[in-house]
Design a protein around this motif. Structure first.
Motif, short mmCIF file in Angstrom:
data_model
loop_
_atom_site.label_atom_id
_atom_site.label_comp_id
_atom_site.label_asym_id
_atom_site.label_seq_id
_atom_site.Cartn_x
_atom_site.Cartn_y
_atom_site.Cartn_z
N ALA A 1 -4.04 -18.12 -44.97
CA ALA A 1 -2.87 -19.01 -44.98
C ALA A 1 -3.34 -20.46 -45.11
CB ALA A 1 -2.05 -18.82 -43.70
N ASP A 2 -2.72 -21.21 -46.02
CA ASP A 2 -3.12 -22.60 -46.23
C ASP A 2 -2.71 -23.50 -45.07
OD1 ASP A 2 -4.31 -22.20 -48.75
OD2 ASP A 2 -2.34 -22.20 -49.71
N TRP A 3 -1.60 -23.14 -44.40
CA TRP A 3 -1.09 -24.00 -43.33
C TRP A 3 -0.86 -23.20 -42.05
CZ3 TRP A 3 1.33 -23.89 -48.20
CH2 TRP A 3 1.03 -25.00 -49.02
N ARG A 4 -0.81 -23.92 -40.97
CA ARG A 4 -0.47 -23.34 -39.68
C ARG A 4 0.55 -24.26 -39.01
NH1 ARG A 4 -5.20 -26.16 -38.91
NH2 ARG A 4 -5.26 -27.56 -37.09
N ALA A 5 1.25 -23.74 -38.04
CA ALA A 5 2.19 -24.57 -37.27
C ALA A 5 1.40 -25.41 -36.28
CB ALA A 5 3.20 -23.69 -36.54
N ALA A 6 1.49 -26.73 -36.46
CA ALA A 6 0.73 -27.63 -35.58
C ALA A 6 1.31 -27.65 -34.18
CB ALA A 6 0.72 -29.04 -36.18
N ASN A 7 2.59 -27.33 -34.08
CA ASN A 7 3.25 -27.37 -32.77
C ASN A 7 3.72 -25.99 -32.34
OD1 ASN A 7 5.13 -27.32 -34.86
ND2 ASN A 7 6.73 -28.38 -33.68
N ALA A 8 2.84 -25.01 -32.51
CA ALA A 8 3.19 -23.63 -32.13
C ALA A 8 3.57 -23.57 -30.65
CB ALA A 8 2.02 -22.70 -32.40
N GLY A 9 4.66 -22.84 -30.38
CA GLY A 9 5.12 -22.74 -29.00
C GLY A 9 4.35 -21.72 -28.20
N ASP A 10 4.26 -21.92 -26.90
CA ASP A 10 3.57 -20.96 -26.04
C ASP A 10 4.53 -19.91 -25.48
OD1 ASP A 10 5.00 -22.51 -24.30
OD2 ASP A 10 3.28 -23.14 -23.09
N ARG A 11 5.82 -20.01 -25.85
CA ARG A 11 6.79 -18.98 -25.49
C ARG A 11 7.79 -18.85 -26.64
NH1 ARG A 11 9.17 -21.37 -20.09
NH2 ARG A 11 6.92 -21.63 -19.80
N LYS A 12 8.51 -17.75 -26.66
CA LYS A 12 9.41 -17.48 -27.77
C LYS A 12 10.46 -18.58 -27.90
CE LYS A 12 12.63 -14.06 -29.63
NZ LYS A 12 13.31 -12.77 -29.43
N ILE A 13 10.60 -19.09 -29.14
CA ILE A 13 11.59 -20.12 -29.42
C ILE A 13 12.98 -19.48 -29.46
CG2 ILE A 13 12.35 -21.88 -31.07
CD1 ILE A 13 9.42 -22.02 -32.02
N LYS A 14 13.92 -20.01 -28.71
CA LYS A 14 15.26 -19.44 -28.61
C LYS A 14 16.26 -20.24 -29.46
CE LYS A 14 14.38 -16.36 -25.33
NZ LYS A 14 14.60 -14.90 -25.50
N LYS A 15 17.25 -19.53 -29.95
CA LYS A 15 18.37 -20.21 -30.57
C LYS A 15 19.25 -20.81 -29.46
CE LYS A 15 19.84 -16.62 -32.88
NZ LYS A 15 20.65 -15.75 -33.78
N ASP A 16 19.57 -22.10 -29.58
CA ASP A 16 20.38 -22.73 -28.54
C ASP A 16 21.60 -23.44 -29.11
OD1 ASP A 16 19.25 -24.89 -29.78
OD2 ASP A 16 18.08 -25.57 -28.05
N GLY A 17 21.89 -23.18 -30.40
CA GLY A 17 23.06 -23.79 -31.01
C GLY A 17 22.82 -25.17 -31.58
N SER A 18 21.63 -25.71 -31.43
CA SER A 18 21.33 -27.06 -31.92
C SER A 18 20.70 -27.05 -33.31
CB SER A 18 20.42 -27.78 -30.94
OG SER A 18 19.17 -27.10 -30.81
N GLY A 19 20.65 -25.87 -33.94
CA GLY A 19 20.06 -25.80 -35.27
C GLY A 19 18.65 -25.23 -35.21
N PRO A 20 18.05 -25.03 -36.38
CA PRO A 20 16.71 -24.43 -36.44
C PRO A 20 15.67 -25.37 -35.85
CG PRO A 20 17.38 -25.18 -38.61
CD PRO A 20 18.59 -25.30 -37.74
#
Length: 400
Positions: free
Chosen positions: A275-294
């Motif tokens: 993979a050419d790129w990685r997520a620089a700000n990878a979360g340490d827990r599952k990212i949840k939908k909270d209604g504020s958008g992606p």
């Protein structure tokens, strides 16, 4: 390389037994003597007369044949050869070998031998992947049994997958390697394969559609030529080949560290789709939908493994082969990559969805070197691997 070598060929009872006739011819044209043992089931597919005509020797079939036992008992038969080859090695024969059964001539010979044994498995894909067969395979590997194949491919039963017997020339190469006569004997070759998975959070990741099939085939082909192969692989769909040192990784950074730890090497082949790129700000827990958008993802470039190794001042492999998977202007992009990365060869292919190459069983490559460009016809990934491995062996031989 097989001149004056004696091969004992055990022919099992599977449809691939017809390939044993060509295998005998390939052994004989290289100067080897071939003695054949046939199971009762093998005679349902090829005749002892055909086998005898090609070996120029008597064919042995019956454990209780008094004449055969008087002339050459099964104990002597099992020890007179330099190497025993079982081709095809059916699920039944593998089970007998693993469990020490000896109820016919073939299994007696295999149990009584003090010589190395090489098997070329051949069976239905579900028989091959069945836990019982895989347990038997693990036992045989622990016992030091060598292996050629099996390959992926269409089967006589109409199914597709691993279990197809290796081609005769692949088996010959494996025999040469097993006897210490392979052209890459004594060479350390590093191969990367598969995709990398770059985490977004503990359950999501960035990846690509690479199956790892081509890298796996290349590692197997090199091992068959006698190379000491270190196989660094991401989470691929295809299991790692047998007879190689396997290093499992997940991310590009882990792959780079594994590659650097594996050096020095005579040859390095970078077939992995990193993979050419990685997520620089990878979360340490599952990212949840909270209604504020992606969520907003910030990307960082991954290390360029091919360029890093190619531009090493010290300990650079003598031959470095990179891969370029492109969807447009394939040759132009790959030629540019050859220059910017600093490698010696680039294997370029068109992975546009309509080609079916990424994740498929075939490949159509263009080999780009400083000396020119060579367009290969579309062929199976095993055939691509065998051709590339042979070219590598010839190149190293030419540098001596």
């Amino acid at each position: 390389m097989l001149a004056n070598k004696h091969i004992l060929l055990v022919i099992g009872g599977g449809i691939a037994a017809y390939k044993s006739l060509d295998l005998i011819r390939r052994f004989r044209e290289r100067g080897a003597k071939v003695t054949a043992v046939m199971t009762k089931a093998a005679a349902e597919f090829v005749t002892p007369l055909s086998v005898s005509a090609l070996t120029g020797e008597k064919v042995f079939e019956d454990l209780f044949n008094l004449t055969d036992e008087a002339e050459m008992g099964h104990i002597e038969l099992s020890r007179a050869a330099d190497l025993i080859v079982v081709a095809p090695a059916t699920a039944d024969l593998m089970a007998k070998m693993a469990q020490g059964h000896a109820n016919d001539l073939a299994s007696n010979v295999l149990l009584a031998t003090n010589k190395r044994v090489l098997i070329a498995p051949s069976m239905n894909v579900h028989m091959w992947t069945h836990p019982a067969t895989q347990r038997n395979l693990a036992t045989l590997e622990d016992d030091g049994v060598l292996m050629a194949g099996p390959n992926d491919g269409d089967m006589a039963c109409g199914e597709y997958g691993p279990g197809r017997m290796a081609e005769p020339l692949e088996i010959v190469a494996a025999v040469e390697a097993g006897l210490g006569a392979g052209p890459l004997s004594g060479k350390h070759v590093l191969v990367t394969s598969g995709p990398t998975h770059e985490p977004i959070d503990p359950v999501r990741y960035i990846a690509n559609r690479s199956s790892g099939a081509q890298g796996t085939a290349i590692a197997r082909a090199l091992a068959m030529l006698g190379a000491d192969v270190t196989f660094v692989t991401g989470p691929a769909d295809h299991p790692a080949p047998h007879g190689v040192k396997v290093v499992l990784v997940q991310t590009a950074q882990e792959m780079l560290e594994a590659v650097e730890s594996a050096l020095p090497a005579d040859v390095a082949i970078f077939a992995a789709a990193v993979a050419d790129w990685r997520a620089a700000n990878a979360g340490d827990r599952k990212i949840k939908k909270d209604g504020s958008g992606p969520p907003r993802l910030e990307f960082a470039e991954n290390p360029d493994i091919l360029a890093t190794v190619s531009k090493r001042k010290k300990g650079r492999p003598g031959l470095i082969v990179g891969f370029a998977a492109e969807t447009d202007d394939v040759v132009a992009h790959a030629t540019s990559k050859l220059e910017t990365k600093g490698c010696d060869w680039i294997v370029a292919n068109d992975v546009s969805p309509e080609t079916g190459i990424m994740g498929g069983s075939e490949n159509a490559i263009t080999l780009i070197r400083q000396s020119g460009t060579d367009v290969w016809p579309r062929m199976t990934k095993d055939q691509v691997a065998a051709r590339l491995a042979q070219m590598i062996a010839e190149t190293l031989e030419g540098k001596k």
